[in-house]
Design a protein around this motif. Sequence first.
Motif, PDB file in Angstrom:
ATOM      1  N   VAL A  35      22.350  30.754 -14.224  1.00 27.87           N
ATOM      2  CA  VAL A  35      23.218  29.598 -14.022  1.00 27.87           C
ATOM      3  C   VAL A  35      24.226  29.951 -12.930  1.00 27.87           C
ATOM      4  O   VAL A  35      24.903  30.981 -13.012  1.00 27.87           O
ATOM      5  N   LYS A  36      24.312  29.106 -11.915  1.00 24.91           N
ATOM      6  CA  LYS A  36      25.219  29.345 -10.796  1.00 24.91           C
ATOM      7  C   LYS A  36      26.074  28.105 -10.559  1.00 24.91           C
ATOM      8  O   LYS A  36      25.677  26.998 -10.931  1.00 24.91           O
ATOM      9  N   PRO A  37      27.249  28.276  -9.979  1.00 22.81           N
ATOM     10  CA  PRO A  37      28.046  27.087  -9.636  1.00 22.81           C
ATOM     11  C   PRO A  37      27.338  26.248  -8.591  1.00 22.81           C
ATOM     12  O   PRO A  37      26.596  26.771  -7.751  1.00 22.81           O
ATOM     13  N   TRP A  38      27.549  24.942  -8.647  1.00 19.41           N
ATOM     14  CA  TRP A  38      26.951  24.061  -7.650  1.00 19.41           C
ATOM     15  C   TRP A  38      27.506  24.356  -6.263  1.00 19.41           C
ATOM     16  O   TRP A  38      26.781  24.345  -5.272  1.00 19.41           O
ATOM     17  N   ARG A  39      28.802  24.625  -6.214  1.00 17.37           N
ATOM     18  CA  ARG A  39      29.447  25.042  -4.966  1.00 17.37           C
ATOM     19  C   ARG A  39      30.466  26.128  -5.280  1.00 17.37           C
ATOM     20  O   ARG A  39      31.134  26.073  -6.311  1.00 17.37           O
ATOM     21  N   SER A  40      30.567  27.107  -4.405  1.00 16.55           N
ATOM     22  CA  SER A  40      31.560  28.172  -4.533  1.00 16.55           C
ATOM     23  C   SER A  40      32.136  28.442  -3.153  1.00 16.55           C
ATOM     24  O   SER A  40      31.396  28.749  -2.213  1.00 16.55           O
ATOM     25  N   VAL A  41      33.463  28.293  -3.030  1.00 21.67           N
ATOM     26  CA  VAL A  41      34.111  28.394  -1.722  1.00 21.67           C
ATOM     27  C   VAL A  41      35.344  29.283  -1.824  1.00 21.67           C
ATOM     28  O   VAL A  41      36.121  29.167  -2.783  1.00 21.67           O
ATOM     29  N   THR A  42      35.496  30.166  -0.852  1.00 19.45           N
ATOM     30  CA  THR A  42      36.734  30.919  -0.716  1.00 19.45           C
ATOM     31  C   THR A  42      37.637  30.166   0.247  1.00 19.45           C
ATOM     32  O   THR A  42      37.327  30.037   1.432  1.00 19.45           O
ATOM     33  N   VAL A  43      38.749  29.641  -0.263  1.00 21.78           N
ATOM     34  CA  VAL A  43      39.689  28.878   0.554  1.00 21.78           C
ATOM     35  C   VAL A  43      40.604  29.860   1.280  1.00 21.78           C
ATOM     36  O   VAL A  43      41.241  30.706   0.648  1.00 21.78           O
ATOM     37  N   GLY A  44      40.646  29.758   2.604  1.00 21.42           N
ATOM     38  CA  GLY A  44      41.464  30.658   3.406  1.00 21.42           C
ATOM     39  C   GLY A  44      42.658  29.949   4.020  1.00 21.42           C
ATOM     40  O   GLY A  44      42.734  28.720   4.048  1.00 21.42           O
ATOM     41  N   SER A  45      43.591  30.733   4.528  1.00 22.13           N
ATOM     42  CA  SER A  45      44.767  30.166   5.188  1.00 22.13           C
ATOM     43  C   SER A  45      44.397  29.724   6.600  1.00 22.13           C
ATOM     44  O   SER A  45      43.706  30.443   7.323  1.00 22.13           O
ATOM     45  N   ALA A  46      44.862  28.534   6.988  1.00 21.34           N
ATOM     46  CA  ALA A  46      44.572  28.024   8.330  1.00 21.34           C
ATOM     47  C   ALA A  46      45.560  28.521   9.369  1.00 21.34           C
ATOM     48  O   ALA A  46      45.326  28.383  10.563  1.00 21.34           O
ATOM     49  N   VAL A  47      46.705  29.098   8.923  1.00 23.25           N
ATOM     50  CA  VAL A  47      47.751  29.566   9.836  1.00 23.25           C
ATOM     51  C   VAL A  47      48.353  30.859   9.288  1.00 23.25           C
ATOM     52  O   VAL A  47      48.125  31.233   8.140  1.00 23.25           O
ATOM     53  N   ASP A  48      49.121  31.522  10.134  1.00 29.39           N
ATOM     54  CA  ASP A  48      49.897  32.680   9.687  1.00 29.39           C
ATOM     55  C   ASP A  48      51.157  32.195   8.967  1.00 29.39           C
ATOM     56  O   ASP A  48      51.725  31.154   9.326  1.00 29.39           O
ATOM     57  N   GLY A  49      51.611  32.949   7.983  1.00 16.54           N
ATOM     58  CA  GLY A  49      52.860  32.583   7.329  1.00 16.54           C
ATOM     59  C   GLY A  49      53.083  33.338   6.037  1.00 16.54           C
ATOM     60  O   GLY A  49      52.211  34.068   5.551  1.00 16.54           O
ATOM     61  N   ARG A  50      54.277  33.123   5.472  1.00 16.40           N
ATOM     62  CA  ARG A  50      54.625  33.746   4.196  1.00 16.40           C
ATOM     63  C   ARG A  50      54.403  32.753   3.067  1.00 16.40           C
ATOM     64  O   ARG A  50      54.759  31.578   3.182  1.00 16.40           O
ATOM     65  N   VAL A  51      53.794  33.219   1.961  1.00 19.01           N
ATOM     66  CA  VAL A  51      53.512  32.346   0.830  1.00 19.01           C
ATOM     67  C   VAL A  51      54.815  32.022   0.108  1.00 19.01           C
ATOM     68  O   VAL A  51      55.451  32.908  -0.480  1.00 19.01           O
ATOM     69  N   LEU A  52      55.221  30.763   0.191  1.00 13.27           N
ATOM     70  CA  LEU A  52      56.435  30.318  -0.495  1.00 13.27           C
ATOM     71  C   LEU A  52      56.153  30.077  -1.970  1.00 13.27           C
ATOM     72  O   LEU A  52      56.968  30.433  -2.835  1.00 13.27           O
ATOM     73  N   GLU A  53      54.974  29.487  -2.271  1.00 14.29           N
ATOM     74  CA  GLU A  53      54.571  29.243  -3.656  1.00 14.29           C
ATOM     75  C   GLU A  53      53.065  29.413  -3.775  1.00 14.29           C
ATOM     76  O   GLU A  53      52.321  28.913  -2.939  1.00 14.29           O
ATOM     77  N   PHE A  54      52.623  30.134  -4.814  1.00 12.34           N
ATOM     78  CA  PHE A  54      51.208  30.159  -5.169  1.00 12.34           C
ATOM     79  C   PHE A  54      51.089  29.338  -6.440  1.00 12.34           C
ATOM     80  O   PHE A  54      51.665  29.670  -7.473  1.00 12.34           O
ATOM     81  N   LEU A  55      50.324  28.240  -6.388  1.00 13.99           N
ATOM     82  CA  LEU A  55      50.473  27.162  -7.357  1.00 13.99           C
ATOM     83  C   LEU A  55      49.406  27.111  -8.445  1.00 13.99           C
ATOM     84  O   LEU A  55      49.450  26.201  -9.287  1.00 13.99           O
ATOM     85  N   VAL A  56      48.425  28.010  -8.439  1.00 17.31           N
ATOM     86  CA  VAL A  56      47.335  27.935  -9.421  1.00 17.31           C
ATOM     87  C   VAL A  56      47.094  29.295 -10.054  1.00 17.31           C
ATOM     88  O   VAL A  56      47.583  30.325  -9.582  1.00 17.31           O
ATOM     89  N   LYS A  57      46.299  29.269 -11.134  1.00 15.48           N
ATOM     90  CA  LYS A  57      45.908  30.486 -11.840  1.00 15.48           C
ATOM     91  C   LYS A  57      44.391  30.514 -11.998  1.00 15.48           C
ATOM     92  O   LYS A  57      43.738  29.476 -12.037  1.00 15.48           O
ATOM     93  N   ALA A  58      43.834  31.706 -12.115  1.00 18.58           N
ATOM     94  CA  ALA A  58      42.393  31.838 -12.337  1.00 18.58           C
ATOM     95  C   ALA A  58      42.003  31.142 -13.637  1.00 18.58           C
ATOM     96  O   ALA A  58      42.676  31.297 -14.663  1.00 18.58           O
ATOM     97  N   GLY A  59      40.934  30.344 -13.580  1.00 15.56           N
ATOM     98  CA  GLY A  59      40.482  29.591 -14.738  1.00 15.56           C
ATOM     99  C   GLY A  59      41.056  28.198 -14.821  1.00 15.56           C
ATOM    100  O   GLY A  59      40.629  27.402 -15.662  1.00 15.56           O
TER     101      GLY A  59
END
Length: 404
Positions: A35-59
């Motif tokens: 069983v595999k996910p229908w889609r699996s994507v690694t979302v990357g940053s489009a620009v350079d910068g400092r992370v002000l907020e990381f808004l999600v958790k695994a799961g």
Amino acid sequence: MSSTSNAQPGGPASVVAAPVIERDISAEQAFVANVKPWRSVTVGSAVDGRVLEFLVKAGQEIEKGQPLSQLRTKTIEIEIAGAQAELTLRQAELEEQRNGSRPDELALSEALTEVAAANSQYAKAKLERAKTLFNQSTSMSQDEYESARAEALVAAARVAEANSSFRLVKEGPRKEKIEQAVARVEVQKQLLEGLKDRLEKYTARAPFNGFVSAEMTQTGAWVRQADPIANVVEIDPVEIEVYVPEAAIRFVTLGGKVNVSVEAFPDQTFEGTIERIVPLADNRARSFPVRVRVANAKQNGRHRLLPGMLARVTLPAGTLEPRLLVPKDALQFGGASTVVFKVVENKAMAVPVKVGPALKSWISVSPQLSNQLNKGDLVITRGNERIRPGQDVVINEQQPALAN
């Protein structure tokens, strides 16, 4: 097998029967799959910068467009404010060009033209007097005469200059000047849109509905363009990856319906659709990857099929051919061979059969002796647990045949 009470001792048994039907079905074979996910994507940053907020958790379950992380945007916001001010300036310049000359400017230019004309008339009259005196007497020197003549020429030139300036003021800006102003406004608009588009890139968003499967940064971290932010998977539907041997791949068809089972739900069968057949076999195993799509909607708040589960996929392993089918409840096991009880003149006749592929709640059978079982015969599906060959039976209910 469900049971139905028999009649009084010595009397005929009360049973439920169903007709033997014939359908075109093929032999089947079960294959181990993943069983595999229908889609699996690694979302990357489009620009350079400092992370002000990381808004999600695994799961965490997420929706398409939901923010995953937010980078610091103060610098780009300042640039946008400056570009907006520049656009306002360019638009004001364009408006000024389109509005043309104001009434006061026209009046002033006209007055200056009249003054220049009056001065020119005076200079001409003065030159005429100087010319007369110069010709009639010696009281007018050559230098004085030339000076008067020069003044008249200068005054005439100023009249021409004033008239030209008045015409320009009256006609207003040239078409080319307005077009240049329009172009400057459009250039600035595009610069501003580019900055706004760049501002959007400071927020990483989910590309589709799904779940966060991995966190790849945290608040305060510095990320560069293309650095990973989070991994996102879609699991409704899921993809079942099964490797089919060379000998069986010819029976697999795109769009075909297949049954899928997993150990987590041993009593359930999931229906899948063959989405893709990869036309390149593994060189060592000589098997072809087949992708099966299975709907995986939530039940009781959870998805049943999860990536990484081991699955079994039942695929066609032969050509379509007509087969006799009976309900699965008609089969009786435990003896030397599997049997079904056929009703012949109100008596139960045991027919040894070989079992073949299934079709929903029905299963294909073939009698060990030819002509012992035919299409349309009635076989007992309930009350057959204690039936003896040759026993009298009474059919109190007949099940409908399997719909086409």
